[in-house]
Design a protein around this motif. Structure first.
Motif, PDB file in Angstrom:
ATOM      1  N   GLU A   1       0.848  -1.238   0.025  1.00 46.71           N
ATOM      2  CA  GLU A   1       0.115  -0.129   0.072  1.00 46.71           C
ATOM      3  C   GLU A   1       0.932   1.431  -0.081  1.00 46.71           C
ATOM      4  O   GLU A   1       1.732   1.253   0.438  1.00 46.71           O
ATOM      5  CB  GLU A   1      -0.873   0.029   1.287  1.00 46.71           C
ATOM      6  CG  GLU A   1      -1.862  -1.258   1.441  1.00 46.71           C
ATOM      7  CD  GLU A   1      -2.571  -1.338   2.671  1.00 46.71           C
ATOM      8  OE1 GLU A   1      -1.994  -0.227   3.760  1.00 46.71           O
ATOM      9  OE2 GLU A   1      -3.444  -1.973   2.962  1.00 46.71           O
TER      10      GLU A   1
ATOM     11  N   ILE B   1      -6.258   8.700   2.216  1.00 46.69           N
ATOM     12  CA  ILE B   1      -6.273   8.047   0.877  1.00 46.69           C
ATOM     13  C   ILE B   1      -5.261   6.872   1.004  1.00 46.69           C
ATOM     14  O   ILE B   1      -3.977   7.053   1.567  1.00 46.69           O
ATOM     15  CB  ILE B   1      -5.991   9.267  -0.017  1.00 46.69           C
ATOM     16  CG1 ILE B   1      -6.786  10.103  -0.149  1.00 46.69           C
ATOM     17  CG2 ILE B   1      -5.902   8.469  -1.382  1.00 46.69           C
ATOM     18  CD1 ILE B   1      -6.632  11.195  -1.107  1.00 46.69           C
TER      19      ILE B   1
ATOM     20  N   LEU C   1      -3.529   3.769  -1.703  1.00 46.99           N
ATOM     21  CA  LEU C   1      -3.287   3.179  -2.818  1.00 46.99           C
ATOM     22  C   LEU C   1      -2.986   1.565  -2.605  1.00 46.99           C
ATOM     23  O   LEU C   1      -2.023   1.692  -1.791  1.00 46.99           O
ATOM     24  CB  LEU C   1      -2.397   3.896  -3.728  1.00 46.99           C
ATOM     25  CG  LEU C   1      -2.811   5.327  -3.943  1.00 46.99           C
ATOM     26  CD1 LEU C   1      -1.745   6.002  -4.847  1.00 46.99           C
ATOM     27  CD2 LEU C   1      -4.125   5.678  -4.616  1.00 46.99           C
TER      28      LEU C   1
ATOM     29  N   ILE D   1      -7.948   2.096  -5.122  1.00 47.87           N
ATOM     30  CA  ILE D   1      -7.876   3.430  -4.420  1.00 47.87           C
ATOM     31  C   ILE D   1      -9.115   3.488  -3.330  1.00 47.87           C
ATOM     32  O   ILE D   1     -10.213   3.353  -3.487  1.00 47.87           O
ATOM     33  CB  ILE D   1      -8.084   4.766  -5.185  1.00 47.87           C
ATOM     34  CG1 ILE D   1      -7.127   4.442  -6.427  1.00 47.87           C
ATOM     35  CG2 ILE D   1      -8.125   5.812  -4.505  1.00 47.87           C
ATOM     36  CD1 ILE D   1      -7.393   5.420  -7.731  1.00 47.87           C
TER      37      ILE D   1
ATOM     38  N   ALA E   1     -10.565   6.190  -0.717  1.00 50.08           N
ATOM     39  CA  ALA E   1     -10.733   7.465  -0.512  1.00 50.08           C
ATOM     40  C   ALA E   1     -12.055   7.909  -0.084  1.00 50.08           C
ATOM     41  O   ALA E   1     -13.016   7.033  -0.278  1.00 50.08           O
ATOM     42  CB  ALA E   1     -10.212   8.388  -1.849  1.00 50.08           C
TER      43      ALA E   1
ATOM     44  N   ILE F   1     -11.454  11.616  -8.243  1.00 49.74           N
ATOM     45  CA  ILE F   1     -10.315  10.835  -8.742  1.00 49.74           C
ATOM     46  C   ILE F   1     -10.539  10.526 -10.107  1.00 49.74           C
ATOM     47  O   ILE F   1     -11.681   9.933 -10.575  1.00 49.74           O
ATOM     48  CB  ILE F   1     -10.086   9.245  -7.947  1.00 49.74           C
ATOM     49  CG1 ILE F   1     -10.277   9.669  -6.452  1.00 49.74           C
ATOM     50  CG2 ILE F   1      -9.158   8.675  -8.460  1.00 49.74           C
ATOM     51  CD1 ILE F   1     -10.386   8.289  -5.643  1.00 49.74           C
TER      52      ILE F   1
END
Length: 67
Positions: free
Chosen positions: A11, A18, A20, A34, A36, A42
């Motif tokens: 990650e 947030i 990823l 993602i 968020a 996005i």
């Protein structure tokens, strides 16, 4: 621009809210998940080719995610 190397399942955290996640790697293609908040926009780069935030009108650095 910050460039990071990640392996499958690893990650990257951006701020407090947030995340990823590298969810799949197949050949030269990487799939990223993602997480968020709902108020964060996005966009894929090709949907905002000029790199300008649609909300603020200011250039964005790296990610096309705006709060």
């Amino acid at each position: 621009m910050l460039v990071l190397t990640r392996k499958l399942g690893e990650e990257i955290l951006i701020g407090d809210d947030i995340k990823l996640i590298v969810s799949r790697i197949a050949g030269n293609r990487v799939t990223i998940g993602i997480n968020a908040p709902g108020d964060v926009t996005i966009l894929r780069g090709e949907l905002n080719p000029d790199g300008v935030s649609q909300e603020t009108g200011k250039p964005q650095n790296g990610l096309l995610a705006t709060a």
